[in-house]
Each structure stands twice: as C-alpha cells, then as structure tokens.
Design a protein around this motif. Structure first.
Motif, PDB file in Angstrom:
ATOM      1  N   ASN A  79      -6.188  13.562  -0.757  1.00  0.00           N
ATOM      2  CA  ASN A  79      -5.160  13.352  -1.780  1.00  0.00           C
ATOM      3  C   ASN A  79      -3.743  13.702  -1.329  1.00  0.00           C
ATOM      4  O   ASN A  79      -2.935  14.149  -2.129  1.00  0.00           O
ATOM      5  CB  ASN A  79      -5.519  14.111  -3.060  1.00  0.00           C
ATOM      6  CG  ASN A  79      -6.869  13.685  -3.586  1.00  0.00           C
ATOM      7  OD1 ASN A  79      -7.166  12.499  -3.667  1.00  0.00           O
ATOM      8  ND2 ASN A  79      -7.713  14.650  -3.919  1.00  0.00           N
ATOM      9  N   ASN A  80      -3.451  13.480  -0.058  1.00  0.00           N
ATOM     10  CA  ASN A  80      -2.090  13.667   0.442  1.00  0.00           C
ATOM     11  C   ASN A  80      -1.332  12.359   0.275  1.00  0.00           C
ATOM     12  O   ASN A  80      -1.925  11.291   0.257  1.00  0.00           O
ATOM     13  CB  ASN A  80      -2.137  14.099   1.909  1.00  0.00           C
ATOM     14  CG  ASN A  80      -2.872  15.407   2.074  1.00  0.00           C
ATOM     15  OD1 ASN A  80      -2.370  16.451   1.695  1.00  0.00           O
ATOM     16  ND2 ASN A  80      -4.084  15.351   2.613  1.00  0.00           N
ATOM     17  N   GLN A  81       0.002  12.446   0.170  1.00  0.00           N
ATOM     18  CA  GLN A  81       0.804  11.247  -0.065  1.00  0.00           C
ATOM     19  C   GLN A  81       2.094  11.266   0.739  1.00  0.00           C
ATOM     20  O   GLN A  81       2.687  12.325   0.938  1.00  0.00           O
ATOM     21  CB  GLN A  81       1.175  11.141  -1.546  1.00  0.00           C
ATOM     22  CG  GLN A  81      -0.013  10.945  -2.455  1.00  0.00           C
ATOM     23  CD  GLN A  81       0.436  10.706  -3.872  1.00  0.00           C
ATOM     24  OE1 GLN A  81       1.389   9.963  -4.124  1.00  0.00           O
ATOM     25  NE2 GLN A  81      -0.244  11.318  -4.823  1.00  0.00           N
ATOM     26  N   ALA A  82       2.502  10.076   1.172  1.00  0.00           N
ATOM     27  CA  ALA A  82       3.792   9.898   1.834  1.00  0.00           C
ATOM     28  C   ALA A  82       4.488   8.700   1.190  1.00  0.00           C
ATOM     29  O   ALA A  82       3.829   7.739   0.797  1.00  0.00           O
ATOM     30  CB  ALA A  82       3.608   9.658   3.329  1.00  0.00           C
ATOM     31  N   THR A  83       5.808   8.765   1.114  1.00  0.00           N
ATOM     32  CA  THR A  83       6.534   7.641   0.525  1.00  0.00           C
ATOM     33  C   THR A  83       6.599   6.453   1.478  1.00  0.00           C
ATOM     34  O   THR A  83       6.851   5.337   1.041  1.00  0.00           O
ATOM     35  CB  THR A  83       7.968   8.052   0.121  1.00  0.00           C
ATOM     36  OG1 THR A  83       8.652   8.568   1.266  1.00  0.00           O
ATOM     37  CG2 THR A  83       7.950   9.090  -0.992  1.00  0.00           C
ATOM     38  N   GLU A  84       6.371   6.666   2.763  1.00  0.00           N
ATOM     39  CA  GLU A  84       6.398   5.565   3.735  1.00  0.00           C
ATOM     40  C   GLU A  84       5.027   5.378   4.399  1.00  0.00           C
ATOM     41  O   GLU A  84       4.179   4.738   3.828  1.00  0.00           O
ATOM     42  CB  GLU A  84       7.489   5.820   4.789  1.00  0.00           C
ATOM     43  CG  GLU A  84       8.892   5.710   4.241  1.00  0.00           C
ATOM     44  CD  GLU A  84       9.271   4.309   3.800  1.00  0.00           C
ATOM     45  OE1 GLU A  84       8.884   3.331   4.464  1.00  0.00           O
ATOM     46  OE2 GLU A  84       9.968   4.188   2.775  1.00  0.00           O
ATOM     47  N   GLU A  85       4.794   5.947   5.583  1.00  0.00           N
ATOM     48  CA  GLU A  85       3.554   5.716   6.332  1.00  0.00           C
ATOM     49  C   GLU A  85       2.845   7.041   6.612  1.00  0.00           C
ATOM     50  O   GLU A  85       3.462   8.083   6.703  1.00  0.00           O
ATOM     51  CB  GLU A  85       3.865   5.031   7.672  1.00  0.00           C
ATOM     52  CG  GLU A  85       4.531   3.678   7.501  1.00  0.00           C
ATOM     53  CD  GLU A  85       5.092   3.137   8.796  1.00  0.00           C
ATOM     54  OE1 GLU A  85       4.881   1.950   9.060  1.00  0.00           O
ATOM     55  OE2 GLU A  85       5.760   3.902   9.525  1.00  0.00           O
ATOM     56  N   GLY A  86       1.521   6.958   6.775  1.00  0.00           N
ATOM     57  CA  GLY A  86       0.738   8.139   7.100  1.00  0.00           C
ATOM     58  C   GLY A  86       0.453   9.003   5.895  1.00  0.00           C
ATOM     59  O   GLY A  86       1.006  10.087   5.755  1.00  0.00           O
ATOM     60  N   GLY A  87      -0.436   8.524   5.022  1.00  0.00           N
ATOM     61  CA  GLY A  87      -0.765   9.275   3.814  1.00  0.00           C
ATOM     62  C   GLY A  87      -1.139  10.716   4.104  1.00  0.00           C
ATOM     63  O   GLY A  87      -0.632  11.638   3.474  1.00  0.00           O
ATOM     64  N   ALA A  88      -2.022  10.933   5.076  1.00  0.00           N
ATOM     65  CA  ALA A  88      -2.379  12.294   5.491  1.00  0.00           C
ATOM     66  C   ALA A  88      -1.646  12.680   6.773  1.00  0.00           C
ATOM     67  O   ALA A  88      -1.076  13.754   6.863  1.00  0.00           O
ATOM     68  CB  ALA A  88      -3.883  12.418   5.696  1.00  0.00           C
ATOM     69  N   ILE A  89      -1.675  11.786   7.785  1.00  0.00           N
ATOM     70  CA  ILE A  89      -1.073  12.108   9.088  1.00  0.00           C
ATOM     71  C   ILE A  89      -0.253  10.928   9.597  1.00  0.00           C
ATOM     72  O   ILE A  89      -0.705   9.785   9.542  1.00  0.00           O
ATOM     73  CB  ILE A  89      -2.167  12.437  10.133  1.00  0.00           C
ATOM     74  CG1 ILE A  89      -3.003  13.644   9.698  1.00  0.00           C
ATOM     75  CG2 ILE A  89      -1.547  12.692  11.510  1.00  0.00           C
ATOM     76  CD1 ILE A  89      -4.199  13.922  10.598  1.00  0.00           C
ATOM     77  N   TYR A  90       0.909  11.245  10.136  1.00  0.00           N
ATOM     78  CA  TYR A  90       1.710  10.276  10.876  1.00  0.00           C
ATOM     79  C   TYR A  90       1.768  10.756  12.318  1.00  0.00           C
ATOM     80  O   TYR A  90       2.231  11.865  12.594  1.00  0.00           O
ATOM     81  CB  TYR A  90       3.128  10.165  10.309  1.00  0.00           C
ATOM     82  CG  TYR A  90       3.955   9.112  11.014  1.00  0.00           C
ATOM     83  CD1 TYR A  90       3.996   7.811  10.532  1.00  0.00           C
ATOM     84  CD2 TYR A  90       4.674   9.408  12.166  1.00  0.00           C
ATOM     85  CE1 TYR A  90       4.740   6.825  11.175  1.00  0.00           C
ATOM     86  CE2 TYR A  90       5.421   8.437  12.811  1.00  0.00           C
ATOM     87  CZ  TYR A  90       5.450   7.150  12.320  1.00  0.00           C
ATOM     88  OH  TYR A  90       6.179   6.174  12.957  1.00  0.00           O
ATOM     89  N   ASN A  91       1.250   9.945  13.245  1.00  0.00           N
ATOM     90  CA  ASN A  91       1.279  10.260  14.668  1.00  0.00           C
ATOM     91  C   ASN A  91       2.292   9.333  15.328  1.00  0.00           C
ATOM     92  O   ASN A  91       2.061   8.133  15.450  1.00  0.00           O
ATOM     93  CB  ASN A  91      -0.113  10.094  15.292  1.00  0.00           C
ATOM     94  CG  ASN A  91      -0.174  10.625  16.698  1.00  0.00           C
ATOM     95  OD1 ASN A  91       0.316  11.702  16.991  1.00  0.00           O
ATOM     96  ND2 ASN A  91      -0.805   9.870  17.583  1.00  0.00           N
ATOM     97  N   ALA A  92       3.442   9.902  15.738  1.00  0.00           N
ATOM     98  CA  ALA A  92       4.546   9.121  16.296  1.00  0.00           C
ATOM     99  C   ALA A  92       4.191   8.550  17.669  1.00  0.00           C
ATOM    100  O   ALA A  92       3.209   8.955  18.295  1.00  0.00           O
ATOM    101  CB  ALA A  92       5.790  10.000  16.402  1.00  0.00           C
ATOM    102  N   ALA A  93       4.991   7.615  18.152  1.00  0.00           N
ATOM    103  CA  ALA A  93       4.755   6.971  19.454  1.00  0.00           C
ATOM    104  C   ALA A  93       4.654   7.987  20.583  1.00  0.00           C
ATOM    105  O   ALA A  93       3.907   7.791  21.537  1.00  0.00           O
ATOM    106  CB  ALA A  93       5.855   5.958  19.743  1.00  0.00           C
ATOM    107  N   SER A  94       5.372   9.100  20.473  1.00  0.00           N
ATOM    108  CA  SER A  94       5.327  10.151  21.499  1.00  0.00           C
ATOM    109  C   SER A  94       4.162  11.111  21.297  1.00  0.00           C
ATOM    110  O   SER A  94       3.946  12.007  22.102  1.00  0.00           O
ATOM    111  CB  SER A  94       6.628  10.952  21.477  1.00  0.00           C
ATOM    112  OG  SER A  94       6.804  11.536  20.191  1.00  0.00           O
TER     113      SER A  94
END
Length: 181
Positions: A79-94
């Motif tokens: 039940n985690n939320q983000a206004t853009e991407e990655g509801g639980a986790i966002y793993n960046a290109a790096s």
C-alpha cells in the motif's frame, strides 16, 4: 516483527528511504512472516495552495528511491504510493537493486504509482534471488521500467512470481521458477 516503515511522507522522492550514493542493506529475519515492512508510505503530495489551486509534487518511489546499490531481503511492501513512478520502489538508471528471499518471502501488494498498480519502476539493474525451493519473491503489482534489466537467479529452485504486467525491462532467467500472470 522486525522493523516497520509506515505512513512516512516525502514531498519529493522516497517516502521512507532515499538512497543516494550509499551501499545499503535492509534485511528481515528468516523464518518469520513479518520481516521488514514498508506500509502506506507516500512520495509526492497533493495540496491546495494559498490561491486555492491544487498542486501535486513529483514523487518517485513511494517507500524507497534508489540511485546507488541496495539489497532488500525478506520484506513486505504494501500500500505504498507515488505520484509518478515506482509505487513501492523506484530504481534509477544508476541504481542496482537486489531483492532476495532467504528462508522467507519478499512480496509487493497494493502499491500504486500515478493512480495505477505499480510495485517497482526499474530504470537500472534489478537482481531477484529466491535462495531455496520454499523461498519466493511475489509481485502482486505491475513492474515497469525504462530500459531496465531484471536478472533472476534461483539456483536452488526458488520462485519469482509476477502476478501483474511486466514492461520496459529485459528479463534474464538463470534457474528456478518464473511465473508470469
């Protein structure tokens, strides 16, 4: 239960954890049903400004935003939320994100990004490892990506289950069981 990150809010990225430039490990105990829990965290907020306008801030990674190297073992992300991407986790290109089930389960349920089902948005490298036949990593939410790579290594017949869509990633399987849908 080991540790719970619950109801944290960031007006930007990483509702509970923003990992930038640090090698991090988050490990729940083996043989427990609770492990580490990330519940109801929020990246990005919506508010009304002084002029009565509705404003939404950009937020990636409802629970975790990763630009470095992070390992998560035996965790529940719900039940985690983000206004853009990655509801639980966002793993960046790096970022390099290792998700492990070791004598247990790591699972994602009820996470949302930009209003739709989304466990992880992966733009970097995500490694999934379920160490034994009784271990599993379960995505009950969609996994999205931007030219990301998902490596699945289950040497001792563990399982990885994607119960929703997987898009924008290349998947490499090296042993074990992969279930999609």
């Amino acid at each position: 239960k080991d540790v719970a990150f619950a109801q944290n809010t960031s007006s930007g990225n990483g509702g509970a954890i923003y990992n930038d430039g640090v090698k991090s490990k988050i490990t729940g105990r083996s043989y427990t049903t609770s492990g580490i829990q990330f519940n109801s965290n929020q990246a990005g907020v919506t508010y009304t400004d002084a002029n009565g306008n509705t404003v939404t801030t950009v937020g990636h990674g409802g629970a975790i935003y990763n630009t470095s190297q992070m390992t998560i073992t035996n965790a529940t992300l719900n039940n985690n939320q983000a206004t853009e991407e990655g509801g639980a986790i966002y793993n960046a290109a790096s970022g390099t994100l290792d998700i492990i089930a070791n004598s247990g389960t790591t699972s994602f349920t009820g996470n949302r990004a930009n209003g739709v089902s989304n466990a992880v948005h992966n733009a970097g490298q995500m490694n999934l490892t379920a160490n034994s036949a009784t271990d599993s990593i379960i995505f009950n939410d969609a996994v999205t990506g931007t030219s990301g790579t998902i490596n699945i290594t289950n040497e001792n017949a563990g399982s990885v289950k994607f119960n929703q869509d997987v898009s924008g990633n290349t998947i490499n399987l090296s042993g074990g069981t992969l279930v999609i849908g």
